[in-house]
Design a protein around this motif. Structure first.
Motif, PDB file in Angstrom:
ATOM      1  N   VAL A  34       0.855  -1.191   0.000  1.00  0.00           N
ATOM      2  CA  VAL A  34       0.000   0.000   0.000  1.00  0.00           C
ATOM      3  C   VAL A  34       0.894   1.246   0.000  1.00  0.00           C
ATOM      4  O   VAL A  34       1.893   1.298   0.719  1.00  0.00           O
ATOM      5  N   GLN A  35       0.551   2.241  -0.799  1.00  0.00           N
ATOM      6  CA  GLN A  35       1.361   3.457  -0.891  1.00  0.00           C
ATOM      7  C   GLN A  35       1.337   4.229   0.432  1.00  0.00           C
ATOM      8  O   GLN A  35       0.283   4.368   1.069  1.00  0.00           O
ATOM      9  N   GLY A  36       2.489   4.737   0.811  1.00  0.00           N
ATOM     10  CA  GLY A  36       2.573   5.607   1.976  1.00  0.00           C
ATOM     11  C   GLY A  36       2.323   7.056   1.562  1.00  0.00           C
ATOM     12  O   GLY A  36       2.169   7.351   0.367  1.00  0.00           O
ATOM     13  N   LYS A  37       2.326   7.948   2.578  1.00  0.00           N
ATOM     14  CA  LYS A  37       2.094   9.364   2.273  1.00  0.00           C
ATOM     15  C   LYS A  37       3.176   9.898   1.335  1.00  0.00           C
ATOM     16  O   LYS A  37       2.880  10.660   0.408  1.00  0.00           O
ATOM     17  N   MET A  38       4.433   9.455   1.582  1.00  0.00           N
ATOM     18  CA  MET A  38       5.536   9.970   0.767  1.00  0.00           C
ATOM     19  C   MET A  38       5.388   9.566  -0.698  1.00  0.00           C
ATOM     20  O   MET A  38       5.665  10.367  -1.605  1.00  0.00           O
ATOM     21  N   ASP A  39       4.981   8.312  -0.947  1.00  0.00           N
ATOM     22  CA  ASP A  39       4.788   7.851  -2.331  1.00  0.00           C
ATOM     23  C   ASP A  39       3.874   8.822  -3.084  1.00  0.00           C
ATOM     24  O   ASP A  39       4.193   9.292  -4.180  1.00  0.00           O
ATOM     25  N   VAL A  40       2.727   9.093  -2.433  1.00  0.00           N
ATOM     26  CA  VAL A  40       1.700   9.899  -3.107  1.00  0.00           C
ATOM     27  C   VAL A  40       2.173  11.352  -3.235  1.00  0.00           C
ATOM     28  O   VAL A  40       1.994  11.984  -4.282  1.00  0.00           O
ATOM     29  N   TYR A  41       2.838  11.858  -2.184  1.00  0.00           N
ATOM     30  CA  TYR A  41       3.329  13.240  -2.216  1.00  0.00           C
ATOM     31  C   TYR A  41       4.323  13.423  -3.371  1.00  0.00           C
ATOM     32  O   TYR A  41       4.207  14.364  -4.152  1.00  0.00           O
ATOM     33  N   LEU A  42       5.297  12.501  -3.472  1.00  0.00           N
ATOM     34  CA  LEU A  42       6.337  12.658  -4.506  1.00  0.00           C
ATOM     35  C   LEU A  42       5.763  12.444  -5.909  1.00  0.00           C
ATOM     36  O   LEU A  42       6.145  13.140  -6.846  1.00  0.00           O
ATOM     37  N   GLN A  43       4.855  11.477  -6.015  1.00  0.00           N
ATOM     38  CA  GLN A  43       4.207  11.234  -7.305  1.00  0.00           C
ATOM     39  C   GLN A  43       3.587  12.535  -7.830  1.00  0.00           C
ATOM     40  O   GLN A  43       3.680  12.850  -8.998  1.00  0.00           O
ATOM     41  N   ARG A  44       2.986  13.299  -6.888  1.00  0.00           N
ATOM     42  CA  ARG A  44       2.291  14.527  -7.298  1.00  0.00           C
ATOM     43  C   ARG A  44       3.216  15.729  -7.420  1.00  0.00           C
ATOM     44  O   ARG A  44       3.043  16.561  -8.293  1.00  0.00           O
ATOM     45  N   HIS A  45       4.196  15.832  -6.489  1.00  0.00           N
ATOM     46  CA  HIS A  45       4.993  17.061  -6.430  1.00  0.00           C
ATOM     47  C   HIS A  45       6.385  16.948  -7.035  1.00  0.00           C
ATOM     48  O   HIS A  45       6.967  17.950  -7.420  1.00  0.00           O
ATOM     49  N   SER A  46       6.968  15.745  -7.028  1.00  0.00           N
ATOM     50  CA  SER A  46       8.352  15.573  -7.537  1.00  0.00           C
ATOM     51  C   SER A  46       8.441  14.281  -8.346  1.00  0.00           C
ATOM     52  O   SER A  46       9.094  13.318  -7.910  1.00  0.00           O
ATOM     53  N   PRO A  47       7.791  14.238  -9.503  1.00  0.00           N
ATOM     54  CA  PRO A  47       7.752  12.986 -10.274  1.00  0.00           C
ATOM     55  C   PRO A  47       9.141  12.436 -10.630  1.00  0.00           C
ATOM     56  O   PRO A  47       9.304  11.201 -10.676  1.00  0.00           O
ATOM     57  N   ASP A  48      10.136  13.328 -10.828  1.00  0.00           N
ATOM     58  CA  ASP A  48      11.490  12.830 -11.170  1.00  0.00           C
ATOM     59  C   ASP A  48      12.089  12.041 -10.005  1.00  0.00           C
ATOM     60  O   ASP A  48      12.645  10.956 -10.182  1.00  0.00           O
ATOM     61  N   HIS A  49      11.976  12.636  -8.816  1.00  0.00           N
ATOM     62  CA  HIS A  49      12.475  11.963  -7.605  1.00  0.00           C
ATOM     63  C   HIS A  49      11.749  10.624  -7.428  1.00  0.00           C
ATOM     64  O   HIS A  49      12.365   9.582  -7.180  1.00  0.00           O
ATOM     65  N   TYR A  50      10.429  10.668  -7.596  1.00  0.00           N
ATOM     66  CA  TYR A  50       9.602   9.461  -7.430  1.00  0.00           C
ATOM     67  C   TYR A  50      10.049   8.362  -8.401  1.00  0.00           C
ATOM     68  O   TYR A  50      10.235   7.200  -7.996  1.00  0.00           O
ATOM     69  N   THR A  51      10.270   8.739  -9.664  1.00  0.00           N
ATOM     70  CA  THR A  51      10.676   7.751 -10.679  1.00  0.00           C
ATOM     71  C   THR A  51      12.018   7.119 -10.311  1.00  0.00           C
ATOM     72  O   THR A  51      12.213   5.910 -10.454  1.00  0.00           O
ATOM     73  N   LYS A  52      12.940   7.966  -9.802  1.00  0.00           N
ATOM     74  CA  LYS A  52      14.264   7.434  -9.420  1.00  0.00           C
ATOM     75  C   LYS A  52      14.134   6.440  -8.258  1.00  0.00           C
ATOM     76  O   LYS A  52      14.809   5.411  -8.235  1.00  0.00           O
ATOM     77  N   LEU A  53      13.266   6.753  -7.302  1.00  0.00           N
ATOM     78  CA  LEU A  53      13.080   5.853  -6.152  1.00  0.00           C
ATOM     79  C   LEU A  53      12.440   4.536  -6.581  1.00  0.00           C
ATOM     80  O   LEU A  53      12.812   3.460  -6.100  1.00  0.00           O
ATOM     81  N   LEU A  54      11.506   4.624  -7.535  1.00  0.00           N
ATOM     82  CA  LEU A  54      10.890   3.390  -8.059  1.00  0.00           C
ATOM     83  C   LEU A  54      11.939   2.547  -8.767  1.00  0.00           C
ATOM     84  O   LEU A  54      12.029   1.330  -8.556  1.00  0.00           O
ATOM     85  N   ALA A  55      12.760   3.212  -9.589  1.00  0.00           N
ATOM     86  CA  ALA A  55      13.789   2.492 -10.361  1.00  0.00           C
ATOM     87  C   ALA A  55      14.798   1.829  -9.422  1.00  0.00           C
ATOM     88  O   ALA A  55      15.337   0.760  -9.732  1.00  0.00           O
ATOM     89  N   ALA A  56      15.056   2.465  -8.270  1.00  0.00           N
ATOM     90  CA  ALA A  56      16.014   1.899  -7.302  1.00  0.00           C
ATOM     91  C   ALA A  56      15.328   0.909  -6.353  1.00  0.00           C
ATOM     92  O   ALA A  56      15.948   0.426  -5.406  1.00  0.00           O
ATOM     93  N   HIS A  57      14.054   0.634  -6.592  1.00  0.00           N
ATOM     94  CA  HIS A  57      13.250  -0.290  -5.765  1.00  0.00           C
ATOM     95  C   HIS A  57      13.198   0.141  -4.307  1.00  0.00           C
ATOM     96  O   HIS A  57      13.167  -0.693  -3.403  1.00  0.00           O
ATOM     97  N   ILE A  58      13.203   1.455  -4.077  1.00  0.00           N
ATOM     98  CA  ILE A  58      13.079   1.964  -2.709  1.00  0.00           C
ATOM     99  C   ILE A  58      11.600   2.098  -2.352  1.00  0.00           C
ATOM    100  O   ILE A  58      11.191   1.821  -1.229  1.00  0.00           O
ATOM    101  N   LEU A  59      10.787   2.537  -3.326  1.00  0.00           N
ATOM    102  CA  LEU A  59       9.339   2.647  -3.096  1.00  0.00           C
ATOM    103  C   LEU A  59       8.626   1.547  -3.857  1.00  0.00           C
ATOM    104  O   LEU A  59       9.146   1.025  -4.838  1.00  0.00           O
TER     105      LEU A  59
END
Ligand code: V4E
Length: 224
Positions: free
Chosen positions: A199-224
């Motif tokens: 289940v997505q945490g608050k940070m997942d949703v926040y970054l998805q909306r406000h910092s998509p580049d950061h979010y994509t990097k975290l997904l690619a690194a399997h952090i989120l």
């Protein structure tokens, strides 16, 4: 130092009733603002380190390695739960961050040692705020016969319109993380939580909306 073991879940409208039905007690409601810090290249979060200031209190969540894939397969909780070592003393946070960012900051070590204020230190370490949001939290505690300590359940509503629940246990240093995972799984069953997806945490949703580049990097690194 504690290890926080936690499972997030989607809150349904009956969750407060379900919590009371299983014997959980509401222990309070509060509102707090969180600010998270990282370098411009996301040196911390891409290593799964999360530096936070919550209403003036600092905390660093550090990753705790999971068991091997073979053992993970035996336990659904292992896959759905996160576990982080929590450091709350500022000198220990600074020492850990200096170690984690050693490669990036080696050339600045002398400057870092000479910083008087926390703001100077953050600047010297190139750490700035990348996320800021407020949470309204309702906390429950569940004590069970034959079990040591309580299971905590938090129902969070973030100011950007996202709600999430968390079942969590604080395991003291060297304590039994597998037992905490089993107890979290048992509590999730009692609450009728189904689904085997993270289940997505608050940070997942926040970054998805406000910092998509950061979010994509975290997904690619399997952090989120
Ligand atoms: C560790 C982490 C982040 C830091 C905030 O974590 P979270 O527990 O979601 O926030 P909150 O407000 O509930 O903090 P608490 O009051 O419990 O201290 S943001 C992203 N992560 C990584 C992460 C992950 N990889 N997987 C899961 C399930 N959660 C968080």
């Amino acid at each position: 130092m504690n290890v926080e073991v936690e499972r997030k879940f989607v809150c349904d409208p009956d969750i407060q009733k379900k919590l009371k039905d299983i014997g959980a007690v509401c222990i309070g409601q509060r509102r707090f603002q969180d600010q998270y810090f990282d370098s411009p290249d996301f040196d911390l979060t891409l290593k799964d380190f999360w530096l936070r200031c919550r209403e003036g209190c600092w905390e660093l969540k550090c990753p705790v390695p999971k068991k091997t894939a073979a053992i993970q397969k035996d336990s659904q909780a292992e896959g759905l739960c996160s576990r982080y070592r929590e450091i709350t003393s500022l000198p220990e946070i600074k020492a850990e961050l200096t170690r984690v960012m050693a490669d990036e900051k080696r050339e600045r070590d002398r400057g870092v040692a000479e910083c008087d204020t926390l703001d100077d230190w953050l600047k010297e370490m190139s750490l700035g705020c990348f996320a800021k949001y407020t949470t309204e939290r309702c906390s429950f505690s569940l004590e069970e016969e034959g079990e040591e300590g309580a299971v905590g359940v938090d129902l969070d509503q973030a100011d950007f319109g996202y709600c999430v629940g968390e079942i969590e246990i604080l395991v003291p240093d060297g304590g039994d993380i597998q037992a905490a995972l089993r107890r979290i799984e048992k509590t999730a069953d009692k609450l009728g939580l189904c689904g085997d997806k993270r289940v997505q945490g608050k940070m997942d949703v926040y970054l998805q909306r406000h910092s998509p580049d950061h979010y994509t990097k975290l997904l690619a690194a399997h952090i989120l």
